[in-house]
Design a protein around this motif. Sequence first.
Motif, short mmCIF file in Angstrom:
data_model
loop_
_atom_site.label_atom_id
_atom_site.label_comp_id
_atom_site.label_asym_id
_atom_site.label_seq_id
_atom_site.Cartn_x
_atom_site.Cartn_y
_atom_site.Cartn_z
N ALA A 135 0.84 -1.21 0.00
CA ALA A 135 0.00 0.00 0.00
C ALA A 135 0.87 1.25 0.00
CB ALA A 135 -0.93 -0.01 1.20
N HIS A 136 1.93 1.25 0.80
CA HIS A 136 2.82 2.41 0.85
C HIS A 136 3.49 2.64 -0.50
CE1 HIS A 136 6.76 4.36 1.51
NE2 HIS A 136 6.10 5.10 2.39
N ASP A 137 3.99 1.57 -1.10
CA ASP A 137 4.72 1.71 -2.36
C ASP A 137 3.80 2.14 -3.50
OD1 ASP A 137 6.94 0.93 -0.99
OD2 ASP A 137 7.02 -1.12 -1.80
N GLU A 138 2.61 1.52 -3.59
CA GLU A 138 1.72 1.78 -4.73
C GLU A 138 0.93 3.08 -4.58
OE1 GLU A 138 0.85 -2.92 -5.88
OE2 GLU A 138 -0.81 -1.56 -5.49
N ALA A 139 0.45 3.35 -3.38
CA ALA A 139 -0.50 4.45 -3.21
C ALA A 139 0.13 5.73 -2.66
CB ALA A 139 -1.65 4.02 -2.29
N LEU A 140 1.38 5.64 -2.19
CA LEU A 140 2.04 6.83 -1.66
C LEU A 140 3.34 7.14 -2.40
CD1 LEU A 140 1.38 6.37 2.18
CD2 LEU A 140 0.18 7.86 0.58
N SER A 141 4.35 6.30 -2.24
CA SER A 141 5.64 6.57 -2.89
C SER A 141 5.50 6.74 -4.39
CB SER A 141 6.63 5.44 -2.57
OG SER A 141 6.95 5.41 -1.21
N ASN A 142 4.73 5.86 -4.98
CA ASN A 142 4.50 5.90 -6.42
C ASN A 142 3.93 7.25 -6.86
OD1 ASN A 142 4.01 4.94 -9.12
ND2 ASN A 142 1.92 4.40 -8.53
N TYR A 143 3.04 7.80 -6.05
CA TYR A 143 2.40 9.07 -6.39
C TYR A 143 3.32 10.27 -6.12
CZ TYR A 143 -2.04 7.00 -7.60
OH TYR A 143 -3.03 6.28 -8.24
N LEU A 144 4.20 10.13 -5.14
CA LEU A 144 5.16 11.20 -4.90
C LEU A 144 6.19 11.29 -6.02
CD1 LEU A 144 5.80 10.84 -1.05
CD2 LEU A 144 4.28 12.44 -2.23
N ASP A 145 6.35 10.21 -6.78
CA ASP A 145 7.29 10.20 -7.90
C ASP A 145 6.66 10.67 -9.21
OD1 ASP A 145 9.32 9.24 -6.30
OD2 ASP A 145 8.94 7.13 -6.78
N ASP A 146 5.35 10.89 -9.22
CA ASP A 146 4.66 11.24 -10.47
C ASP A 146 5.14 12.61 -10.96
OD1 ASP A 146 2.62 12.16 -12.37
OD2 ASP A 146 1.44 10.45 -11.69
N ASN A 147 5.58 12.66 -12.24
CA ASN A 147 5.96 13.95 -12.83
C ASN A 147 5.24 14.20 -14.14
OD1 ASN A 147 7.47 12.46 -14.85
ND2 ASN A 147 9.15 12.31 -13.39
N LEU A 148 4.14 13.46 -14.37
CA LEU A 148 3.34 13.67 -15.57
C LEU A 148 1.94 14.21 -15.26
CD1 LEU A 148 4.18 10.55 -17.79
CD2 LEU A 148 5.06 12.88 -17.98
N ASN A 149 1.36 13.78 -14.15
CA ASN A 149 -0.02 14.16 -13.81
C ASN A 149 -0.11 14.91 -12.49
OD1 ASN A 149 -1.32 12.86 -16.11
ND2 ASN A 149 -0.71 10.94 -15.13
N ALA A 150 1.01 15.36 -11.98
CA ALA A 150 1.03 15.98 -10.65
C ALA A 150 1.09 17.49 -10.75
CB ALA A 150 2.22 15.46 -9.85
#
Length: 714
Positions: free
Chosen positions: A668-683
Amino acid sequence: MSPPVAPGTPSAPHTGPDLAPLDAGLYSDGTRQDPIRDPALYFNRELSQLDFNFRVLAQAQDDKVPLLERLRYLCISCTNLDEFFEIRAGTLRHAQDLGLVPGADGLSPATVLSRIHDRAAELVEAQYHCWNDVLRPRLNEAGVRVLGRDSWNPAQTEWLRTYFRDEIMPVLSPLGLDPAHPFPKILNKSLNIVVVLHGRDAFGRSGNLAIVRAPRSLPRIIPIPEEISGGPHDFVFLSAVLSTFVDELFPGMEVKGAYQFRVTRNSELLVDEEEVDNIALALRDELVGRGYLRAVRLEIAEQCPDAIVRTLLENFDLGENAVYRINGPVNLNRVIQVYDLVQRADLKFPPFQPRQLKGSDAMFETVAKGDVLLHHPFDGFAPVVDMLRQAAEDPHVLAIKQTLYRSGKDSQIVEALIQAARNGKDVTVVVELRARFDEEANLGFADRLQEAGVQVVYGVVGYKTHAKMLLVVRREGSRLRRYVHLGTGNYHAGTARAYTDLGLFTADPDIGDDVHLIFQQLSGLAPQLGLKRMLQAPFTLHAGVLQRIDRETALARDGRPGRIVAKMNALNEPRVIRALYRASQAGVEIDLIVRGACTLRPGVAGISENIRVRSIVGRFLEHSRIYWFGNDGRPEIFCASADWLERNLLRRVETCFPLLDPDVAERAHDEALSNYLDDNLNAWMLKEDGRYERVPEESVPHSAQASLLAKLCG
């Protein structure tokens, strides 16, 4: 015309108070108080929510998004704006009438309404620029044509005239305005034409104004047959057909002008639950009149004469700051039908197949082996339905309890619950009748459930039941075992394919006990509960969040790392925000992923420089709520049905549940948090001045949603 908001262009700042220097613990007005209570540190919730739609509209303007998907985003921004006026603006007008005091931002309802008009006008202008100057021409080039009146050829014109006479005119009831025919009732968001007439009718009455209302039964988008139009995907708006041929409704009179308009009304139902004996009956009565509640917005064709606009405003009891002149169809969101009618894979997102859970044919055995996390829409929703269906048929299952907030039309969940009751299971369902815009549907399936022998409970007076819980009690040998599903989203198969949400299956005894006690509380008259693992609003969730923020603050003050990462739909609860400000001042590093409204002001020196707020707008609507606290190297992670909003934490029944299995918690941490903090296309990053700026794309582009599609859906 001002330029629209374009991808990569910051949206305009919030129109809240200017941020004054915060020196020596002063308010911006100079009084010596706690600086974190300064109204300048809080954005306005309504204006922040309104700004979210600029980020949605940016998707419609993005050339990297498939063309019909861009059309869909445009329509979503329009529909969101409708709902904003129906609920947020409508509630503000009510607050203005009651003379309610300002919130944490210090703005009065009247001030906010004025600023809403200015900001909404910018959004409307950007929406119609996007339609008229960008998407409509691009669609035309791609062979999907939405034809205006000035582009109909003779064959199309004749076919549409015949269509008007055969399919439209028989269901119209034009109304001339005179002393015998006062201004008619106009239904919320319905399409109407105000017609200027000259001449006399058969009774010798002088023509002036008439109103033509378009019944809801008429399609708002009309496909033109290919043999007539020459193209496979040619459409016209109903409003264009009505305006063109409206003269046929008034034979012998001259039509001097025809102008489409639409009125939006307050749609927030106000049922005084303390004063009614049966909330279901009271709600049914309220629904009858919902479409005719107080008007809050008038949309009118931009070329409509001022005198007619004033007449409409007078009849709807609206002021000048409630009118929006429209360069196009007033119901632009109805063009979404084109998306559904045109089957062009090259103009849409590639289809995907959600990952299916191994062992879903034996859900009890699968969950008994260990906790199972589902991450929708990348994981399929079917296991939730499978568990209910298997429970309905399993002779060892004794009881099923579930909450339903939204379930959708023809819900498999509802059918499985009905079947379980028919098979002799004890079934209890807590139905939230006040789920906004789903009240009528919920009343309908509540009746069906009761007819099947299900015990239906309508929640708690004064508190919406927003929790997402499913409990199955099963006899296994000499003991009873509880199987639980808890989620961040609704039991709705449709939204499970369009929204990101997290769901947990578990047979953990403590969580099972907690869920059992909450159901007892909802269906009976139980006191406040002492839960073992879960947090519950309106009792322990708010305090539990504050306690964990304060714990990170204390760690940072002791020189140890403090860390908070949380993802939610909206944030406005003042005490939570003040706790986050104190945590930031102590050195806690805080990342918030907030899709919509956020009233916290990040990046303020000495206050919130350690807080970062980002919003993700992509293919799927971000809906999951997940909170992570560092806890000095022993992290705690929770999923919840609640955002950090006042209403969720203090005035609703919500659940917040820990992820106890280390593998589930890490996923859950990797997919729903860390993954989203790395987003540079839709953020998008929220700046100190209230603007949202796109996160710059890096050398290695990363989309959180696309990465999950690739990882989980193959």
